[in-house]
Scaffold this active site. Structure first.
Site, mmCIF file in Angstrom:
data_model
loop_
_atom_site.group_PDB
_atom_site.id
_atom_site.type_symbol
_atom_site.label_atom_id
_atom_site.label_comp_id
_atom_site.label_asym_id
_atom_site.label_seq_id
_atom_site.Cartn_x
_atom_site.Cartn_y
_atom_site.Cartn_z
ATOM 1 N N SER A 120 -58.666 7.487 -23.696
ATOM 2 C CA SER A 120 -57.748 8.550 -23.295
ATOM 3 C C SER A 120 -56.428 8.389 -24.045
ATOM 4 O O SER A 120 -55.791 7.343 -23.975
ATOM 5 C CB SER A 120 -57.523 8.485 -21.786
ATOM 6 O OG SER A 120 -56.720 9.542 -21.357
ATOM 7 N N ARG B 199 -49.825 3.886 -15.234
ATOM 8 C CA ARG B 199 -50.007 3.341 -16.587
ATOM 9 C C ARG B 199 -48.851 2.401 -16.985
ATOM 10 O O ARG B 199 -48.448 2.346 -18.136
ATOM 11 C CB ARG B 199 -50.168 4.470 -17.615
ATOM 12 C CG ARG B 199 -51.377 5.370 -17.363
ATOM 13 C CD ARG B 199 -52.691 4.614 -17.457
ATOM 14 N NE ARG B 199 -53.818 5.470 -17.132
ATOM 15 C CZ ARG B 199 -54.410 5.543 -15.925
ATOM 16 N NH1 ARG B 199 -53.992 4.755 -14.934
ATOM 17 N NH2 ARG B 199 -55.414 6.346 -15.706
ATOM 18 N N GLU C 138 -50.637 7.601 -23.855
ATOM 19 C CA GLU C 138 -51.096 6.481 -23.038
ATOM 20 C C GLU C 138 -51.540 5.345 -23.957
ATOM 21 O O GLU C 138 -51.338 4.182 -23.651
ATOM 22 C CB GLU C 138 -52.263 6.956 -22.165
ATOM 23 C CG GLU C 138 -52.961 5.883 -21.379
ATOM 24 C CD GLU C 138 -54.066 6.451 -20.520
ATOM 25 O OE1 GLU C 138 -55.203 5.940 -20.594
ATOM 26 O OE2 GLU C 138 -53.811 7.408 -19.769
#
Length: 284
Positions: A207, A157, A277
């Site tokens: 998410s 990420r 995230e």
């Protein structure tokens, strides 16, 4: 546009106003906007399609640029070249149409190409870092550069775009010739799996948390008894614990309060700190 509510554009349907909002259609226009913001001494914030994003209720000062009008996708040999504002889903469809394999994992990811590169988006065992060969960027100094995969410093990420605040203009994906029917079947299977497990019927930012090493985020949240936990209109999804959904009238503050409660509860129960995230920007 002036003082435009960003809730009209975010996937969560929350977020305060942008002082100035622009939708450039060309690289030249992006460059001109960067120059204008610099001349006016205004901060410039670049947004893809605002899918994995929370804009705080105070909105964003200065100039906000949304790149969704820069959405051209071309196929050249085994490569797919997509502008930053192109939907990742549309990019996977273009690859399928050309019988090119390797990016099927992204078939249901709702982000833009620029956003996917920015955060090294991934799903179902695949990551953008595995298929990107190079990315064209505009630096904050106004220089157009091409970065190779290695120069993008991809990690979980993460990409170097986050470190230097460069603006992604386009990305080139190196793919492999494959069987169109097998590619279609794989994409359809993943989309069915996504629909069965994720609360796609509600607005959300996707998410919310990164996966902590050695744990599954959804399992931690579920075992903390947090599914269904709600503040205002923001709720931890009962369908997938890793999602926070807008069940009606949520504000960005509701979202952030739910996130903080989840983090505190999981840390108290398991000693694990959940890192976000989702990108969180704007004024309180």
């Amino acid at each position: 546009m002036n003082h435009e509510p960003l809730s009209k554009y975010t996937n969560t349907k929350t977020g305060g106003p942008a002082d100035y909002l622009a939708f450039p259609k060309t690289v030249k226009q992006v460059s001109e906007l960067l120059t204008w913001a610099d001349q006016q001494k205004l901060p410039l914030t670049v947004v893809g399609n605002a899918s994995n994003l929370i804009v705080r209720d105070g909105g964003i000062r200065g100039l906000t640029v949304i790149l969704t009008q820069m959405k051209e996708i071309k196929v050249s040999g085994n490569q797919v070249i997509a502008q930053a504002g192109a939907a990742l889903i549309a990019t996977t469809e273009a690859a399928y149409q050309a019988s090119l394999s390797g990016i099927e994992f992204a078939a249901g990811i709702p982000g833009s190409v620029g956003g996917a590169v920015f955060m090294n988006a991934g799903a179902y065992g695949g990551e953008i870092s595995e298929v990107v060969s190079e990315v064209q960027i505009l630096t904050r100094k106004g220089e157009i550069r091409t970065l190779t995969n290695h120069e993008l410093d991809f990690a979980y990420r993460h990409s170097s775009i986050q470190d230097y605040d460069d603006i992604v203009l386009s990305a080139t994906f190196n793919l492999t010739p494959g069987n169109a029917q097998k590619i279609r079947d794989r994409m359809d299977d993943l989309n069915r799996l996504r629909a069965s497990k994720q609360p796609l019927e509600y607005p959300s930012c996707g998410s919310v948390f990164k996966r902590p090493t050695g744990y599954f985020t959804g399992k931690l949240i579920h075992e903390s008894g947090l599914q269904g936990f709600q503040i205002g209109g923001a709720q931890v999804s009962k369908k997938h614990a890793g999602f926070i959904i807008n069940v009606g009238g949520a504000t960005a503050t509701d979202y952030l309060n739910v996130i903080h409660h989840v983090q505190a509860t999981v840390f108290e129960k398991f000693g694990v700190h959940l890192q976000t995230e989702v990108r969180i920007i704007g004024e309180k």
